[in-house]
Structure formats: C-alpha cells, structure tokens
Design a protein around this motif. Structure first.
Motif, PDB file in Angstrom:
ATOM      1  N   GLU A   8      30.647  -4.137  37.977  1.00  0.00           N
ATOM      2  CA  GLU A   8      31.988  -3.889  37.458  1.00  0.00           C
ATOM      3  C   GLU A   8      32.006  -4.450  36.035  1.00  0.00           C
ATOM      4  OE1 GLU A   8      36.303  -4.379  39.483  1.00  0.00           O
ATOM      5  OE2 GLU A   8      35.125  -6.197  39.294  1.00  0.00           O
ATOM      6  N   ALA A  57      23.751  -8.703  34.221  1.00  0.00           N
ATOM      7  CA  ALA A  57      24.832  -9.680  34.049  1.00  0.00           C
ATOM      8  C   ALA A  57      24.322 -10.961  33.396  1.00  0.00           C
ATOM      9  CB  ALA A  57      25.472  -9.987  35.396  1.00  0.00           C
ATOM     10  N   SER A  63      29.331 -11.901  28.956  1.00  0.00           N
ATOM     11  CA  SER A  63      29.637 -12.169  30.374  1.00  0.00           C
ATOM     12  C   SER A  63      30.707 -11.226  30.916  1.00  0.00           C
ATOM     13  CB  SER A  63      30.080 -13.623  30.570  1.00  0.00           C
ATOM     14  OG  SER A  63      29.126 -14.498  30.027  1.00  0.00           O
ATOM     15  N   ILE A  65      30.022  -8.594  32.997  1.00  0.00           N
ATOM     16  CA  ILE A  65      29.576  -7.851  34.178  1.00  0.00           C
ATOM     17  C   ILE A  65      29.689  -8.713  35.435  1.00  0.00           C
ATOM     18  CG2 ILE A  65      27.659  -6.589  35.242  1.00  0.00           C
ATOM     19  CD1 ILE A  65      26.610  -6.003  32.439  1.00  0.00           C
ATOM     20  N   THR A  66      30.349  -8.160  36.458  1.00  0.00           N
ATOM     21  CA  THR A  66      30.385  -8.772  37.785  1.00  0.00           C
ATOM     22  C   THR A  66      29.511  -7.909  38.695  1.00  0.00           C
ATOM     23  OG1 THR A  66      32.647  -9.465  37.363  1.00  0.00           O
ATOM     24  CG2 THR A  66      31.901  -9.546  39.651  1.00  0.00           C
TER      25      THR A  66
END
Lengths: 73, 255
Positions: A8, A57, A63, A65-66
C-alpha cells in the motif's frame, strides 16, 4: 509454503524516485502514469506477483510503503 | 485469495516506523538520508530507548533531521557535532548520544573535532553519510570527492595536482585507540540496508558499554549533485564509490 503480498503506497508522500521499482525481485511495482499533489509519478503495485518480501519498503527513502503478507492455502 | 483477505492489520510485515514523524522529508527524491533516518528510527524503536536517546544534527542537508525522528535533538555548529555530543554524553552518561553528519561536515570543517573525539574514546555513536559532494550548497567538491569526479567546483573532474586526493577518513579513525567499532555500509539495496541497520544497532549497543566511540560510515548518493537519476546514482555508487570506499567492518575491538 507460498506467500502472497500486497503493498500500500502513501501516494501523496511518494516522490517517485523508483528505487523500490529497481529493488523489487518480482517486478511487481511500477511508477503510475498519474501524478500526486506534488507532481510526482507515484509508485503502484502491478499484477499479482508480489510475495510481500518488504524489499521495496526498506529501501524507500520516504517510508511510504506498507507491506501485507499472507500464507496461500 | 483476494486483496481484502490479505489487507488486514495482522498481516502487516513492514510499515513506517512509529518514531518517524509525519513531516514530509525535504530531501530530494531517492536521497539516502531518508533511508538512514528510517533505519535509525527502527533501531531506537526496537531497543526501546526513545526517551534515552539524544541526537546531534549537523549542518548540511540533514540539518533538519530533528524534524523527522521523534527523539531529543540538539543542533551543532558546522562540524562541531562530536564536541557537543561529548558534552552531552559526559553530562548525561546514562543516555545514548549519537551524531549524524555528512562528509562536508565531518570530513572537512569538523575533522579536528571527530579526530579528537575518537582519540578521547567518547562513548558516542557517529553516523557519517559519505556521498562525496556538498549536496546542500550546490554540489561543490568535498574532501571525499573521488579523483576525476565532476562537481560544480571541479567541472573537469577532481585533479590530484590541483585539488589533492580524497580522504579515507574512516580508515584514519580506525587507527586511533579510542574507537571501538568502525564500519562502512550502504543503503542502496534491501540486503545492504538490512546490514546497515544491524551495524547501527551494534554501534548503539557498544556506546552503552563504555568501550569507546562507534563509527558507522554510510556510503550514500546525492543524485541531484551527481546529476543522475536515483537508480542511476545507486549504480554509479556501486561501480565507482565502492572501489575507493569498500563496504565492510574495519575495526571491532570485541571480536
């Protein structure tokens, strides 16, 4: 055991540097043809090849991206 | 299995560390600073030392590091972060004190401070970002600029006769008796970033043992200063910077 993953992307914070694209082992990320509020082509997942390895990620400088990862039955 | 089945909170394996604030970083796209900030935030979070850590931010692009990691910070004059860290650590010996410095800050104007902090064996951590250029001020030559490398002040490439040779400051510091752990890492790929994180964690652990200074050099990119795309800059770094600045542990007195 096979894994399936999803990323995500916080599209408004992404700066489209494409370091994640270069680090994806399955070619599951690309830069979108759309741009965010700052005019950057943000990263997006493509296809269903993501294995949730988190490589994208960990190298993401902003930072954004999950990573989700689940076992495939 | 569809997207909704995977996208559940219990399936999260990686997310922005809690210690990173929501401020959008001012760094250029693809800048190594963001990745290193994240690794430091993860290490502090995992060690549970948020309320015991004091960072010293430098002058340079990373001057605003205090906006991004949610710990206590001080801002030092150009190059003087090791001096400020010395005072902080000696006044608060139970805290974890680290400096975060670039090559223009540490290897040029701050050379005296870092050498004497190392030789005194201060129990601090130094994170040294080496991208071989002055990024913030417009890409001028730094002491660590490679021979032949083009910058705005060496437009025909760095010439040893005119500009001198690049300094391998990390190897120099390893010669000093006050240093405990000296290593050189990079963050351009995921395996390299994971190794760098382990090195940063080790440095923080060593700093609480009272055995001397821990120094982590990160060979980094400045894609704006180098006039390359972020991915090309990472490749250029692998091909050229690693020749002069090879990654790996240089000194570890507990081994």
């Amino acid at each position: 055991m096979a894994f399936k993953g999803i990323i995500e992307v916080d599209t408004q914070r992404c700066k489209g540097c494409s370091v994640c694209v270069a680090n994806c082992p399955t070619g599951s990320i690309r830069l979108s043809s759309k741009v965010n509020g700052k005019g950057y082509n943000y990263a997006e997942m493509v296809g269903d090849g993501c294995i949730g390895c988190s490589n994208c990620a960990i190298v993401c400088p902003d930072s954004v991206i999950t990573v989700y990862r689940a076992k495939v039955q | 299995m569809n997207i909704e089945d995977i996208k559940k909170p219990e399936n999260i394996v990686y997310r922005k560390p809690a210690l990173l604030t929501d401020n959008i970083m001012h760094y250029c796209p693809g800048c190594s600073h963001g990745t290193v900030h994240k690794l430091i935030a993860e290490v502090i979070d995992e060690m549970g030392i948020q309320d015991k850590t004091i960072g010293i931010s430098p002058v340079g692009c990373s001057v605003f590091a205090y906006n991004y990691i949610d710990i206590d910070w001080q801002e030092a004059a150009h190059g003087r972060a090791p001096a400020l860290a010395t005072a902080t650590k000696r006044l608060c010996p139970d805290k974890y004190v680290f400096t975060y410095q670039g090559d223009g800050d540490l290897a040029s104007i701050g050379t005296a401070e870092i050498i004497h902090a190392c030789s005194r064996g201060e129990n601090i951590v130094v994170i040294f970002i080496n991208n071989g250029i002055y990024g913030m001020t417009g890409g001028q030559m730094a002491p660590t600029t490679l021979l032949g490398m083009k910058t705005s002040t060496t437009p025909y490439g760095r010439d040893a006769k005119l500009n001198g040779f690049p300094i391998k400051i990390t190897e120099m510091l390893a010669e000093l008796d006050g240093t405990a752990y000296i290593t050189r890492q990079s963050v351009h790929t995921a395996p390299a970033a994971r190794k760098a994180k382990n090195a940063i964690r080790k440095a923080f652990e060593y700093s609480s043992k009272g055995i001397g200074l821990s120094f982590v050099e990160i060979v980094a990119t400045c894609n704006s200063g180098w006039k390359l795309s972020p991915v090309e800059a990472n490749r250029w770094m692998e091909e050229h910077m690693f020749e002069k600045y090879p990654p790996g542990d240089i000194k570890d007195i507990l081994k």
